[in-house]
Design a protein around this motif. Structure first.
Motif, mmCIF file in Angstrom:
data_model
loop_
_atom_site.group_PDB
_atom_site.id
_atom_site.type_symbol
_atom_site.label_atom_id
_atom_site.label_comp_id
_atom_site.label_asym_id
_atom_site.label_seq_id
_atom_site.Cartn_x
_atom_site.Cartn_y
_atom_site.Cartn_z
ATOM 1 N N LEU A 6 0.855 -1.194 0.000
ATOM 2 C CA LEU A 6 0.000 0.000 0.000
ATOM 3 C C LEU A 6 0.893 1.247 0.000
ATOM 4 O O LEU A 6 1.743 1.404 0.887
ATOM 5 N N ASN A 8 0.890 5.238 0.214
ATOM 6 C CA ASN A 8 -0.007 6.310 0.662
ATOM 7 C C ASN A 8 0.480 7.724 0.360
ATOM 8 O O ASN A 8 -0.177 8.697 0.737
ATOM 9 N N GLU A 9 1.640 7.840 -0.289
ATOM 10 C CA GLU A 9 2.165 9.185 -0.571
ATOM 11 C C GLU A 9 2.572 9.308 -2.032
ATOM 12 O O GLU A 9 2.885 8.320 -2.685
ATOM 13 N N HIS A 14 7.118 13.098 -0.081
ATOM 14 C CA HIS A 14 7.566 12.101 0.887
ATOM 15 C C HIS A 14 8.407 11.016 0.212
ATOM 16 O O HIS A 14 8.322 10.830 -0.997
ATOM 17 N N TYR A 40 -3.094 4.820 -2.628
ATOM 18 C CA TYR A 40 -4.189 5.513 -1.934
ATOM 19 C C TYR A 40 -3.700 6.891 -1.466
ATOM 20 O O TYR A 40 -2.503 7.204 -1.555
ATOM 21 N N HIS A 41 -4.606 7.686 -0.906
ATOM 22 C CA HIS A 41 -4.273 9.063 -0.517
ATOM 23 C C HIS A 41 -3.530 9.736 -1.695
ATOM 24 O O HIS A 41 -3.894 9.504 -2.847
ATOM 25 N N ASP A 42 -2.479 10.538 -1.391
ATOM 26 C CA ASP A 42 -1.709 11.173 -2.470
ATOM 27 C C ASP A 42 -0.895 10.162 -3.280
ATOM 28 O O ASP A 42 -0.292 10.524 -4.292
ATOM 29 N N ALA A 81 -9.958 8.309 -4.295
ATOM 30 C CA ALA A 81 -8.801 9.174 -4.038
ATOM 31 C C ALA A 81 -8.314 9.805 -5.339
ATOM 32 O O ALA A 81 -7.873 10.958 -5.361
ATOM 33 N N ARG A 84 -10.756 12.845 -6.840
ATOM 34 C CA ARG A 84 -10.681 14.156 -6.187
ATOM 35 C C ARG A 84 -9.353 14.836 -6.464
ATOM 36 O O ARG A 84 -9.220 16.041 -6.275
ATOM 37 N N ARG A 85 -8.364 14.056 -6.951
ATOM 38 C CA ARG A 85 -7.057 14.645 -7.287
ATOM 39 C C ARG A 85 -6.865 14.775 -8.797
ATOM 40 O O ARG A 85 -5.757 15.069 -9.258
ATOM 41 N N VAL A 116 2.490 -1.327 4.520
ATOM 42 C CA VAL A 116 1.999 0.030 4.287
ATOM 43 C C VAL A 116 3.171 1.010 4.242
ATOM 44 O O VAL A 116 4.012 1.020 5.149
ATOM 45 N N ASP A 119 3.346 8.339 5.420
ATOM 46 C CA ASP A 119 3.967 9.329 6.282
ATOM 47 C C ASP A 119 3.753 8.946 7.743
ATOM 48 O O ASP A 119 2.640 8.639 8.131
#
Lengths: 119, 130
Positions: A6, A8-9, A14, A40-42, A81, A84-85, A116, A119
């Motif tokens: 996963l 996440n950045e 990062h 996921y996320h950024d 995710a 929205r980006r 994972v 950050d």
């Protein structure tokens, strides 16, 4: 061992995606299996083919894409995710595809370890 | 939904733990983590949720987000119960360090000392932190 990954950045603010890439590459070199890499996320920004780092910088979007091609990796970008980006099908680098969070849960179920990077 | 059928057939249930360590606003982690939690629960996994560090603020009653122009998503935590997510732990030390108690939170939780949380965490199959 079968790993789920996963990320996440994104590729720049990062180090997480770099570390995830190095981990994934090393695991494959050691003969382990990568069930899926989920962004996921950024982390969805790792799939943006419009990204143009300076020429003396590593190009993480391309590195993931190439690693994916070489090992037939399932590189999945989370739809919620991503939208929205502004990450959409038309700007996805080769090898990535957009799908739902259910793919992450499935990776947690199928893999021996879900690792994972964030950050 | 295609994915749901896929998992339903496999019937595998794993213990998923989500660790929330960040304040609800200022970054998107808390909101997107809640989306992950709800999906895991929708796929009938054994889900538990931890709130620690500034993550305990995610559950604070009376959030007023108008001035920061963000949606107050704290009422969504009440939906966890509808998804049968009942194992909700708040780290005791984090709560106390911020002058809060369980009464200040929007949902009922189990307040657990860090030392005991370690054991609960060690018993999980998948731990996701953000």
């Amino acid at each position: 061992m079968k790993f789920g990954i996963l990320v996440n950045e994104g590729p720049f603010t990062h180090q997480a995606s770099d570390t995830a890439y190095q981990f994934t590459k090393a695991a494959l070199e050691k003969g382990h299996e990568i069930h899926r890499v989920f962004f996921y996320h950024d982390g969805v920004n790792n799939a943006n083919k419009l990204s143009e780092p300076q020429s003396d910088d590593r190009n993480l979007v391309r590195l993931w894409s190439d690693l994916g091609k070489e090992h037939d990796l399932d590189l999945v970008v989370c739809v919620a995710a991503a939208l929205r980006r502004g990450i959409k099908d038309e700007i996805l680098a080769e090898g990535f595809h957009i799908s739902g969070l259910g793919q992450l849960i499935e990776s947690g179920i199928q893999a021996d370890r879900l690792v994972v990077f964030g950050d | 939904m295609h994915e749901e059928d896929e998992f339903g057939e496999s019937g595998v249930v794993k213990r998923f733990m989500y660790v929330n360590r960040k304040a609800p606003y200022g970054t998107i982690y808390a909101l997107e983590c809640l989306e992950m939690i709800l999906i895991a629960a929708a796929f009938d996994q054994d889900v538990s949720v931890v709130f620690a560090d500034d993550g305990v603020y995610q559950l604070k009653k009376g959030q007023d987000t108008k001035a920061v122009n963000m949606k107050n998503f704290s009422p969504t935590y009440r939906a966890l119960d509808d998804y049968d997510v009942e194992k909700i732990y708040v780290e005791k030390e984090s709560l106390e360090a911020r002058g809060l108690s369980a009464d200040d939170l929007v949902i009922p939780v189990e307040v657990v000392a860090a030392a005991d949380l370690v054991e609960i965490m060690a018993a999980q199959d998948v731990v996701l932190s953000s």
